[in-house]
Design an enzyme around this catalytic site. Structure first.
Site, short mmCIF file in Angstrom:
data_model
loop_
_atom_site.label_atom_id
_atom_site.label_comp_id
_atom_site.label_asym_id
_atom_site.label_seq_id
_atom_site.Cartn_x
_atom_site.Cartn_y
_atom_site.Cartn_z
N ALA A 96 59.32 58.99 55.13
CA ALA A 96 59.36 59.27 53.70
C ALA A 96 60.10 58.15 52.98
O ALA A 96 60.90 57.45 53.57
CB ALA A 96 60.07 60.60 53.47
N LYS A 97 59.79 58.02 51.74
CA LYS A 97 60.38 56.93 50.96
C LYS A 97 61.90 56.87 51.07
O LYS A 97 62.48 55.84 51.32
CB LYS A 97 59.99 57.10 49.48
N ARG A 98 62.53 58.01 50.89
CA ARG A 98 63.99 57.99 50.77
C ARG A 98 64.70 57.63 52.06
O ARG A 98 65.64 56.88 52.07
CB ARG A 98 64.50 59.33 50.27
N SER A 133 62.35 54.49 54.96
CA SER A 133 62.06 53.16 54.43
C SER A 133 63.33 52.47 53.93
O SER A 133 63.26 51.38 53.40
CB SER A 133 61.01 53.24 53.33
#
Ligand code: GLU
Length: 285
Positions: free
Chosen positions: A252-254, A257
């Site tokens: 997920a982005k948070r 990454s």
């Protein structure tokens, strides 16, 4: 007594220095590193910096710092693809002499606009515009226009016949490079593309086992073809599944990454991170 010599295992981590590494890269680097270390083999670091527009020295330094922080030592000198252009030119020359290449003047927009451009595994399938150019026009344009070099895929496949490779995750795979069409082997701004550089360097560095993410599985169809055309050995392949979070989702982005550099600066424990990644988990950080 019959004695056999088994080549020592050699793996590599081959990032492109176009950004900071994140946990997914760390996961892949650990897989390649541990595969070699568990077998008394060598683990190499290769910087894939053939893209002059996107590669940055600061990211090269970041990659080395991140690997050290994670406790992943590599063997020998770091190889930089930007210093290997002569080797790529040599390979390109051999393919050119075999009549398998043609210059391509098209821009991305030209290709996207070509009415018949369908999609191949790597995006737009090249419609063959420049392959059909009149030889005199081609000669003239080559003198003044930047051009890439594409492989005439059907001719190449005709020359090699049917090819296979062994993938530890999926077993025996039959190469099907035709699906990719006439891919670029040398870019307008560099004497190689990813496919050519990676194939030449894996052979030159005597890599026995290519351990990399499943996102690069498809590219192997092309690498196998180039090995056959250039008379290079075929390593064993291990395309590992990509790192997912606890719910099985791609990072997920948070969390996933977040760059390793950020984690490092924020005091994350590299041993705990590496341990979780070895279990295939994305730890809560
Ligand atoms: N340089 C490629 C990348 O960063 C990986 C090359 C490879 O492992 O074959 O995606």
């Amino acid at each position: 007594m019959i004695s056999t010599t088994v080549a020592a295992v050699v793996t590599r981590f081959a990032p492109s220095p176009t950004g900071q590494l994140h946990a997914g890269h760390a996961f892949s680097a650990i897989r390649a590193h541990d595969f070699a270390r568990e077998r008394g083999g060598r683990f190499l670091l290769r910087i894939e910096d053939i893209d002059p527009g996107r590669s940055r020295a600061v990211f090269v330094k970041g990659i080395e710092d991140d690997l050290r922080w994670l406790g992943l030592g590599w063997d020998g000198e770091v190889v930089h693809q930007s210093a290997r252009f002569e080797a790529y030119r040599g390979a390109l020359g051999a393919l050119g002499s075999a009549g398998l290449l043609y210059p391509c003047f098209c821009t991305r927009a030209d290709i996207a606009q070509a009415a018949s451009a369908p999609h191949g595994p790597e995006g737009l399938f090249y419609p063959g515009t420049c392959r059909a150019l009149d030889p005199a026009v081609r000669e003239r344009r080559m003198e003044s226009e930047p051009h890439a070099w594409r492989i005439a895929m059907d001719k190449a496949v005709e020359q090699t016949g049917r090819l296979h490779w062994h993938d530890e995750e999926t077993g025996e795979v039959t190469a099907d490079p035709l699906r990719f069409g006439d891919v670029v082997l040398a870019r307008k701004d560099a004497p190689a593309s990813y496919h050519l550089a990676v194939t030449v360097d894996d052979a030159w560095q005597r890599v026995t086992d290519v351990v990399r993410g499943a996102d690069l599985f498809e590219a192997t169809h092309i690498h196998r073809l180039l090995q056959a055309l250039l008379g290079l050995p075929t390593p064993r392949y291990h395309h590992h599944p990509l790192l997912t979070d606890a719910g099985g989702e791609r990072l997920a982005k948070r969390r996933g990454s977040e760059s390793l550099a950020n984690l490092r600066e924020n005091g994350a424990d590299p041993a705990a991170l590496a341990e979780a990644l070895r279990r295939g988990e994305m730890p809560a950080l």
